[in-house]
Motif scaffolding. Structure first.
Motif, PDB file in Angstrom:
ATOM      1  N   UNK A 142       0.851  -1.186   0.000  1.00 56.19           N
ATOM      2  CA  UNK A 142       0.000   0.000   0.000  1.00 56.19           C
ATOM      3  C   UNK A 142       0.889   1.239   0.000  1.00 56.19           C
ATOM      4  N   UNK A 143       0.580   2.167  -0.919  1.00 49.59           N
ATOM      5  CA  UNK A 143       1.262   3.463  -0.974  1.00 49.59           C
ATOM      6  C   UNK A 143       0.174   4.529  -0.997  1.00 49.59           C
ATOM      7  N   UNK A 144       0.284   5.540  -0.140  1.00 44.97           N
ATOM      8  CA  UNK A 144      -0.657   6.655  -0.167  1.00 44.97           C
ATOM      9  C   UNK A 144       0.125   7.964  -0.209  1.00 44.97           C
ATOM     10  N   UNK A 145      -0.464   8.961  -0.877  1.00 45.66           N
ATOM     11  CA  UNK A 145       0.173  10.271  -0.985  1.00 45.66           C
ATOM     12  C   UNK A 145      -0.874  11.362  -0.803  1.00 45.66           C
TER      13      UNK A 145
ATOM     14  N   UNK B 121     -10.705  12.901   2.334  1.00 51.51           N
ATOM     15  CA  UNK B 121      -9.448  12.156   2.375  1.00 51.51           C
ATOM     16  C   UNK B 121      -8.228  13.000   2.044  1.00 51.51           C
ATOM     17  N   UNK B 122      -8.366  14.088   1.313  1.00 49.04           N
ATOM     18  CA  UNK B 122      -7.224  14.920   0.929  1.00 49.04           C
ATOM     19  C   UNK B 122      -6.604  15.531   2.171  1.00 49.04           C
ATOM     20  N   UNK B 123      -5.288  15.363   2.307  1.00 54.87           N
ATOM     21  CA  UNK B 123      -4.588  15.920   3.458  1.00 54.87           C
ATOM     22  C   UNK B 123      -4.615  17.442   3.399  1.00 54.87           C
ATOM     23  N   UNK B 124      -5.041  18.037   4.497  1.00 54.10           N
ATOM     24  CA  UNK B 124      -5.065  19.498   4.555  1.00 54.10           C
ATOM     25  C   UNK B 124      -3.661  20.075   4.657  1.00 54.10           C
ATOM     26  N   UNK B 125      -2.666  19.212   4.904  1.00 56.38           N
ATOM     27  CA  UNK B 125      -1.284  19.647   5.045  1.00 56.38           C
ATOM     28  C   UNK B 125      -0.500  19.527   3.737  1.00 56.38           C
ATOM     29  N   UNK B 126      -1.101  18.920   2.724  1.00 51.61           N
ATOM     30  CA  UNK B 126      -0.389  18.660   1.464  1.00 51.61           C
ATOM     31  C   UNK B 126      -0.199  19.929   0.653  1.00 51.61           C
ATOM     32  N   UNK B 127       0.940  20.000  -0.009  1.00 54.28           N
ATOM     33  CA  UNK B 127       1.233  21.077  -0.938  1.00 54.28           C
ATOM     34  C   UNK B 127       0.231  21.010  -2.094  1.00 54.28           C
ATOM     35  N   UNK B 128      -0.181  22.160  -2.609  1.00 53.83           N
ATOM     36  CA  UNK B 128      -1.175  22.201  -3.688  1.00 53.83           C
ATOM     37  C   UNK B 128      -0.761  21.388  -4.910  1.00 53.83           C
ATOM     38  N   UNK B 129       0.539  21.261  -5.143  1.00 57.82           N
ATOM     39  CA  UNK B 129       1.025  20.546  -6.335  1.00 57.82           C
ATOM     40  C   UNK B 129       1.108  19.034  -6.132  1.00 57.82           C
ATOM     41  N   UNK B 130       1.016  18.585  -4.883  1.00 52.40           N
ATOM     42  CA  UNK B 130       1.132  17.155  -4.608  1.00 52.40           C
ATOM     43  C   UNK B 130      -0.152  16.441  -4.976  1.00 52.40           C
ATOM     44  N   UNK B 131      -0.011  15.349  -5.719  1.00 57.55           N
ATOM     45  CA  UNK B 131      -1.176  14.550  -6.122  1.00 57.55           C
ATOM     46  C   UNK B 131      -1.644  13.687  -4.969  1.00 57.55           C
ATOM     47  N   UNK B 132      -2.946  13.537  -4.866  1.00 59.40           N
ATOM     48  CA  UNK B 132      -3.531  12.621  -3.897  1.00 59.40           C
ATOM     49  C   UNK B 132      -3.769  11.303  -4.620  1.00 59.40           C
ATOM     50  N   UNK B 133      -3.123  10.247  -4.138  1.00 55.86           N
ATOM     51  CA  UNK B 133      -3.348   8.942  -4.752  1.00 55.86           C
ATOM     52  C   UNK B 133      -3.166   7.831  -3.738  1.00 55.86           C
ATOM     53  N   UNK B 134      -3.738   6.698  -4.082  1.00 55.95           N
ATOM     54  CA  UNK B 134      -3.559   5.472  -3.323  1.00 55.95           C
ATOM     55  C   UNK B 134      -3.225   4.389  -4.338  1.00 55.95           C
ATOM     56  N   UNK B 135      -2.203   3.630  -4.043  1.00 58.46           N
ATOM     57  CA  UNK B 135      -1.846   2.478  -4.885  1.00 58.46           C
ATOM     58  C   UNK B 135      -1.830   1.244  -3.998  1.00 58.46           C
ATOM     59  N   UNK B 136      -2.646   0.281  -4.363  1.00 57.45           N
ATOM     60  CA  UNK B 136      -2.793  -0.927  -3.553  1.00 57.45           C
ATOM     61  C   UNK B 136      -2.562  -2.151  -4.417  1.00 57.45           C
ATOM     62  N   UNK B 137      -1.634  -2.993  -3.981  1.00 55.40           N
ATOM     63  CA  UNK B 137      -1.357  -4.252  -4.665  1.00 55.40           C
ATOM     64  C   UNK B 137      -1.853  -5.380  -3.769  1.00 55.40           C
TER      65      UNK B 137
ATOM     66  N   UNK C  79      -3.799 -14.391  -8.993  1.00 54.20           N
ATOM     67  CA  UNK C  79      -2.699 -13.545  -9.445  1.00 54.20           C
ATOM     68  C   UNK C  79      -2.553 -12.278  -8.633  1.00 54.20           C
ATOM     69  N   UNK C  80      -1.618 -11.449  -9.087  1.00 54.74           N
ATOM     70  CA  UNK C  80      -1.271 -10.195  -8.421  1.00 54.74           C
ATOM     71  C   UNK C  80      -1.919  -9.037  -9.175  1.00 54.74           C
ATOM     72  N   UNK C  81      -2.651  -8.186  -8.458  1.00 50.04           N
ATOM     73  CA  UNK C  81      -3.365  -7.048  -9.030  1.00 50.04           C
ATOM     74  C   UNK C  81      -2.864  -5.764  -8.380  1.00 50.04           C
ATOM     75  N   UNK C  82      -2.821  -4.677  -9.157  1.00 49.57           N
ATOM     76  CA  UNK C  82      -2.488  -3.366  -8.607  1.00 49.57           C
ATOM     77  C   UNK C  82      -3.551  -2.373  -9.038  1.00 49.57           C
ATOM     78  N   UNK C  83      -4.102  -1.668  -8.052  1.00 54.18           N
ATOM     79  CA  UNK C  83      -5.089  -0.627  -8.305  1.00 54.18           C
ATOM     80  C   UNK C  83      -4.470   0.699  -7.869  1.00 54.18           C
TER      81      UNK C  83
END
Length: 193
Positions: free
Chosen positions: A6-9, A67-83, A93-97
């Motif tokens: 899991x990766x979140x930004x 869900x958007x972090x109120x501390x995030x820089x305006x240019x930073x993308x909000x994303x979640x990557x889950x394998x 098999x292995x899936x990535x969303x």
């Protein structure tokens, strides 16, 4: 379904990219527990998984725009990557969303990418990709939330479900169709005797 990574930004309390969680590092332990003090990020992990798979946060009382972090820089993308790994039937098999959210004046828009075990990639069309993810997992958002990702205080809801609804939820999780066929077969044989 077995979580792998899991990766979140700019998600939840994380202004930047949260350190990658590699669930497969615990694989040799069999079962693992996500625990920690209040505010340590447990719910963010569960929300990240729910959002990646279903475009919704866990629990009925919160909206995805929260869900958007109120501390995030305006240019930073909000994303979640889950394998995740799925080891049932044809869907092995292995899936990535990866779900990326864009916040605009007109509202929130999200893009989703699903990478299949064979390398095929579904891009963009949320509804079609969401349906594909649900068909792989075999559970809709509500079922997944009640069984796999039971939020604090929601276990009681599962216990209090009607017998019929609980039976349907458990049937979809444990692939009980074969047992129903066996039961029907035995019943028919008994009637003949």
């Amino acid at each position: 379904m077995k979580p792998v990574k899991l990766i979140v930004s700019a998600f939840g309390p994380y202004a930047d990219t949260m350190p990658e969680i590699e669930f497969d590092r615990f694989e040799d332990k069999g079962l693992f527990l996500i625990s920690g003090d209040t505010g340590s990020g447990k719910t963010t992990i569960f929300d990240g998984i729910m959002y990646a798979l279903y475009n919704k946060l866990g629990g009925d009382d919160r909206e995805t725009k929260m869900m958007r972090s109120e501390y995030a820089d305006d240019k930073r993308k909000t994303f979640v990557e889950f394998t995740f790994e799925y080891a049932h039937g044809q869907n092995k098999g292995l899936y990535t969303v990866k779900r990326t959210t864009h916040f605009r004046k007109s509202g929130m828009v999200s893009d989703v990418t699903l990478t299949m075990p064979d390398g095929e990639v579904f891009v963009g069309k949320n509804k079609e990709t969401d349906e594909k993810i649900q068909s792989i997992i075999g559970l809709d958002y509500k079922q997944f939330g009640k069984i796999v990702m039971i939020a604090q205080g929601q276990f009681r809801e599962l216990i209090m479900e009607s017998t019929k609804n609980r039976k349907e939820i458990f049937k979809s999780i444990f692939s009980m169709d074969i047992y129903e066929k066996i039961e029907k077969n035995i019943s028919e044989r008994f009637k003949k005797i």
